[in-house]
Write a protein that holds these residues in place. Structure first.
Motif, mmCIF file in Angstrom:
data_model
loop_
_atom_site.group_PDB
_atom_site.id
_atom_site.type_symbol
_atom_site.label_atom_id
_atom_site.label_comp_id
_atom_site.label_asym_id
_atom_site.label_seq_id
_atom_site.Cartn_x
_atom_site.Cartn_y
_atom_site.Cartn_z
ATOM 1 N N UNK A 83 0.830 -1.203 0.000
ATOM 2 C CA UNK A 83 0.000 0.000 0.000
ATOM 3 C C UNK A 83 0.869 1.260 0.000
ATOM 4 N N UNK A 84 1.862 1.300 0.893
ATOM 5 C CA UNK A 84 2.686 2.513 1.029
ATOM 6 C C UNK A 84 3.472 2.824 -0.237
ATOM 7 N N UNK A 85 4.052 1.760 -0.801
ATOM 8 C CA UNK A 85 4.855 1.950 -2.017
ATOM 9 C C UNK A 85 3.995 2.601 -3.102
ATOM 10 N N UNK A 86 2.769 2.085 -3.279
ATOM 11 C CA UNK A 86 1.910 2.624 -4.333
ATOM 12 C C UNK A 86 1.362 4.007 -3.970
ATOM 13 N N UNK A 117 4.755 0.349 13.317
ATOM 14 C CA UNK A 117 6.146 0.834 13.313
ATOM 15 C C UNK A 117 6.789 0.550 11.958
ATOM 16 N N UNK A 118 6.481 -0.624 11.380
ATOM 17 C CA UNK A 118 7.014 -0.958 10.054
ATOM 18 C C UNK A 118 6.501 0.046 9.017
ATOM 19 N N UNK A 119 5.202 0.317 9.063
ATOM 20 C CA UNK A 119 4.613 1.244 8.088
ATOM 21 C C UNK A 119 5.219 2.637 8.223
ATOM 22 N N UNK A 120 5.345 3.110 9.460
ATOM 23 C CA UNK A 120 5.846 4.471 9.689
ATOM 24 C C UNK A 120 7.312 4.576 9.259
ATOM 25 N N UNK A 121 8.134 3.597 9.672
ATOM 26 C CA UNK A 121 9.564 3.654 9.334
ATOM 27 C C UNK A 121 9.769 3.521 7.826
ATOM 28 N N UNK A 146 0.498 5.943 6.895
ATOM 29 C CA UNK A 146 0.701 4.683 7.625
ATOM 30 C C UNK A 146 -0.637 4.153 8.152
ATOM 31 N N UNK A 147 -1.525 5.067 8.565
ATOM 32 C CA UNK A 147 -2.847 4.648 9.046
ATOM 33 C C UNK A 147 -3.651 4.003 7.913
ATOM 34 N N UNK A 148 -3.588 4.606 6.722
ATOM 35 C CA UNK A 148 -4.316 4.025 5.582
ATOM 36 C C UNK A 148 -3.743 2.652 5.222
#
Ligand code: PMV
Length: 357
Positions: A83-86, A117-121, A146-148
């Motif tokens: 999700x974050x990458x996209x 923590x993984x998403x935020x970092x 990160x929440x999304x």
């Protein structure tokens, strides 16, 4: 030479300065533990979470194909990362592949917020690798992304507690309204399958004292969704039990006031009271009760933390060694942390950005 993001949020430089590390970007983010208000926060009551000393580091480098710790990155298995990458890749082409390496001392699936923590970092590291003065994220944007990512991974249901605490650090208060005596930071909204939800996020800086949190891990895994459903079923069967939820809300506010006053005896007392209601709601377990009973003789207070059923308990104590030994003797694995630690930190950035068009 250092390169830094100048953008600040509410006076907090998220990524003040960073060192250079060849073609890698590295960021870290802390674990969290809930001091007050889990489950009741789902029904709009306030909750208080603390950033722990335990952290997770994410290092990314350009690569020929996507990998995480040497294994192929699979969207279904790593939904947060996908999700974050996209979300951060603004080009229409496929995102450039990266090698992602994760290290740290946050136990997984134990209610301490390892996925947040993984998403935020990761978000901080990705941003640094594409950083320029225009697109550098602030802590509001970072915790939002990160929440999304968490919501995507949890079928659209996720409170912003873990991601806000991991991003901002310190002590974070979540409520459905602006709470007095705390510093309001931002509002978070999410469209869940049950409708739109809104949270007001605050930070709190209590007076320092020589107190510690000791986390006791039962080693039992109980999914959050199952525990949340247990409470929903109890309320459906007996709607009057909403009074227990409201009672947790009052305890959270009392605990919050005690934190603001630096009255840690009262904080501990409120934690133990909060636990009694959680136990009554049916979200504790034999293992959690054993560890809590073992901790109490040397602690100011103790409770389960997170969704319960397994996972961790937390004790507030002035005797961390004694409390930790007692919990270990009772069969728990322990971690010790001071209250309120730094949030997302960028450790190193690449000499040249490598993750842009
Ligand atoms: O066990 P954790 O850390 O995922 O905490 C869940 C907290 C709950 O209040 C039970 C659920 C929520 O979404 O806030």
């Amino acid at each position: 030479m250092t390169r830094g993001c100048e953008k600040e949020y509410e006076g907090r430089p998220l990524l003040a300065t960073m060192g250079l590390d060849g073609d890698a970007a590295t960021a870290s983010a802390p674990a969290k533990c809930i001091l007050f208000g889990e489950h009741a926060v789902v029904y709009g009551e306030p909750a208080v979470a603390v950033a722990l000393e335990q952290r997770l580091q994410v290092r990314i480098t350009p690569a020929k194909s996507w990998s995480i710790d040497g294994s192929s990155l699979i969207a279904k298995r790593h939904p947060h990362i996908h999700h974050l990458v996209h979300a951060l890749w603004t080009n229409t082409s496929e995102p450039k592949p990266l090698s992602v390496h994760v290290t740290g001392d946050i136990p997984r699936a134990s209610g301490l917020g390892s996925s947040a923590a993984l998403s935020v970092a990761l978000c901080a590291a990705l941003d640094a690798s594409r950083m320029n003065s225009e697109n550098c994220l602030d802590s509001d944007e970072m915790s939002h992304l990160a929440h999304l990512a968490e919501a995507t991974a949890q079928s659209g249901r996720a409170s912003p507690m873990d991601t806000s605490t991991s991003t901002l650090g310190g002590i974070v208060v979540l409520s459905d309204k602006k709470e007095d005596g705390c510093q309001w930071v931002f509002t978070r909204q999410l469209d869940t399958p049950e409708g739109r939800r809104t949270w007001e996020i605050h930070t709190l800086t209590p007076p320092q004292d020589d107190v510690y949190l000791v986390l006791g891990n039962t080693g039992v895994h109980a999914p959050t969704s199952h525990q949340v459903a247990l409470v929903a079923a109890a309320l459906e069967a007996n709607p009057e039990r909403i009074n227990e939820i409201r009672a947790i809300g009052s305890i959270s506010r009392r605990g919050l006031k005690a934190l603001q006053d630096g009255n840690y005896d009262a904080v501990g007392h409120a934690m133990s009271e909060n636990h009694l209601i959680l136990r009554n709601l049916g979200v504790s377990s034999e293992e959690l009760e054993t560890l809590i009973s073992a901790a109490l003789p040397t602690a100011l207070g103790a409770k389960l933390t997170g969704s319960g059923g397994g996972g961790c308990m937390v004790a507030l104590t002035r005797q961390p060694k004694e409390t930790s030994e007692a919990i270990e003797l009772a069969g728990g694995r322990t971690l010790i942390s001071r209250l309120g630690n730094p949030g997302a930190t960028l450790i190193a950035g690449p000499k040249e950005t490598f993750w842009s068009d």
